[in-house]
Design an enzyme around this catalytic site. Structure first.
Site, PDB file in Angstrom:
ATOM      1  N   HIS A   1     -26.559 -12.224  -6.668  1.00  0.00           N
ATOM      2  CA  HIS A   1     -27.803 -11.581  -7.128  1.00  0.00           C
ATOM      3  C   HIS A   1     -27.606 -10.130  -7.582  1.00  0.00           C
ATOM      4  CE1 HIS A   1     -28.576 -14.470  -3.790  1.00  0.00           C
ATOM      5  NE2 HIS A   1     -29.314 -15.029  -4.715  1.00  0.00           N
ATOM      6  N   CYS A   2     -26.477  -9.837  -8.221  1.00  0.00           N
ATOM      7  CA  CYS A   2     -26.194  -8.472  -8.744  1.00  0.00           C
ATOM      8  C   CYS A   2     -26.240  -7.411  -7.647  1.00  0.00           C
ATOM      9  CB  CYS A   2     -27.169  -8.061  -9.846  1.00  0.00           C
ATOM     10  SG  CYS A   2     -27.187  -9.131 -11.261  1.00  0.00           S
ATOM     11  N   ALA A   3     -26.016  -7.800  -6.405  1.00  0.00           N
ATOM     12  CA  ALA A   3     -26.118  -6.812  -5.315  1.00  0.00           C
ATOM     13  C   ALA A   3     -25.009  -7.047  -4.289  1.00  0.00           C
ATOM     14  CB  ALA A   3     -27.499  -6.899  -4.667  1.00  0.00           C
TER      15      ALA A   3
END
Ligand SMILES: Cc1ncc(COP(=O)(O)O)c(C=O)c1O
Length: 387
Positions: free
Chosen positions: A343-345
């Site tokens: 999730h891009c994190a």
């Protein structure tokens, strides 16, 4: 089909959004703020209305402090690259999205400005940040605290109001990445003492992709905030230098007026319904989701598992199955749309102990029902039984 990917982008959009965009394309069409004819004036009015609605949502008195751009990422880049100077110290959290982390890491490495000093304050394994840990990280050269309002991985709410008080005490700015909260959780820029707020139009605000912006509070020294781009603004056309006033100084180039027409309609729907009512609905969805997942054998739910302390975004894993496999089966066999992976994190996943595989993320939104959450829980139970 059940859409549970509202943390990536909300869908469906509120009633009126598509109609407002169609009306713009069919009946307005002109360039806002450029020409003096009636269609251009009408386009400018629509863009200004979108500005007013964002200001109303965030309890901001001056709509001209709302600077529109393509999305939250662009807004964050403007804030970081425009405001920070070599030798500045920035404090952020370990729950940040890469749209905060990557520009800050680049500045810390001396790319595109900087070098800045960066402190990433660790959050708990449930994804929460203790205000005292944040305050302890501040130094005499700290010029900004940059925090996500809520994690896009597990929904945990970060202590923005406390951070605002810390920022005031230490004379630095508080920047809030409200990509996951604007429209679904109450925000008051004054009471929360937020100096810079990045928002995206296509998630909780119900607008289309390609809309977002940066809200600039009164404590931000405008002469210090450099635009990311310079060019035509439709104002002060006799000048070959960028005009210095808001919002034009940061809004060069033709605006996404059709997108902003849609965003305005989304905002009208949110303000009519009330953020409080939307929040209440999402707490109920999250609570049912957390309880149902937590009771399912072989399922591990991440985060605080308390709907009152998070958004409706819930991350989980099924033992023995890769998140990607679960996501594929949910889509193929149950027509349930969710997001899997990191999730891009990546820092958030390291914090939660879910790195490198990531999680399955269910993110219901304003248009999901309790019955849909029940169906999704049933699907997870069936997949878990077969694992
Ligand atoms: C917490 C957070 N910040 C920033 C962003 C970036 O938003 P956008 O892709 O609209 O720029 C996202 C999007 O997923 C997000 O979840």
């Amino acid at each position: 089909m059940i859409y549970l990917d509202n943390a990536a982008t909300s869908w469906p959009k509120p009633p009126g959004v598509v109609e407002a965009m169609t009306r713009f394309m069919e009946q307005v069409g002109a360039n806002p703020g450029r020409s003096g004819h009636r269609l251009s004036v009408e386009a400018g009015r629509i863009v200004y209305e979108a500005r007013e609605l964002v200001a109303a949502l965030l309890h901001l008195s001056d709509p001209l402090r709302v600077v529109f751009g393509a999305n939250a990422t662009e807004a964050l880049n403007l804030a970081f690259r425009g405001y920070l100077r070599p030798g500045d110290h920035v404090v952020t959290s370990s729950m940040e999205h890469n749209s905060v982390m990557r520009p800050l890491r680049a500045l810390a490495a001396g790319q595109q400005g900087g070098p800045i000093d960066l402190t990433v304050v660790p959050c708990s394994p449930q994804g929460f940040l203790r205000p005292e840990d944040l305050e302890a990280a501040l130094r005499s050269n700290t010029s900004m605290i940059a925090l996500s309002h809520a994690s896009n991985v597990c929904g945990s709410l970060l202590p923005v109001r406390e951070a605002g008080a810390v920022a005031r005490r230490h004379g630095c700015l508080l920047l809030v990445d409200a990509a996951q909260t604007a429209g679904v959780y109450p925000i008051d820029m004054e009471a929360d003492r937020i100096d810079l707020l990045a928002f995206t139009g296509h998630k909780g605000l119900g607008g289309p992709t390609g809309t977002g912006g940066l809200v600039i509070g009164e404590r931000v020294a405008l002469e210090r905030l450099a635009p990311l781009k310079r060019g035509g603004t439709g104002s002060r056309s006799e000048l070959e230098e960028q005009p210095g006033f808001l919002p034009d100084v940061f809004e060069s180039g033709t605006a996404n007026a059709v997108g902003l027409a849609g965003l305005a309609a989304g905002l009208r729907w949110i303000l009519d319904r009330g953020v409080g009512a939307i929040r209440q609905h999402e707490v109920a969805l999250a609570s049912q989701l957390i309880t149902g997942l937590d009771e399912t054998e072989a399922v591990t739910v991440f985060g605080g598992k308390d709907a009152a302390r998070q958004t409706a975004t819930v991350s989980f894993n099924l033992s023995g199955l890769e998140p990607s496999e679960v996501g594929l089966r949910l889509d193929d066999e149950y027509e349930i749309m969710c997001r899997v992976g990191l999730h891009c994190a990546p820092a958030a996943h390291r914090t939660l102990g879910t790195s490198p595989g990531g999680t399955v993320r269910f993110a219901p939104g304003a248009f999901n029902t309790m019955a849909q959450v029940d169906e999704a829980l049933q699907a997870v139970r069936e997949i878990a039984r077969q694992a």
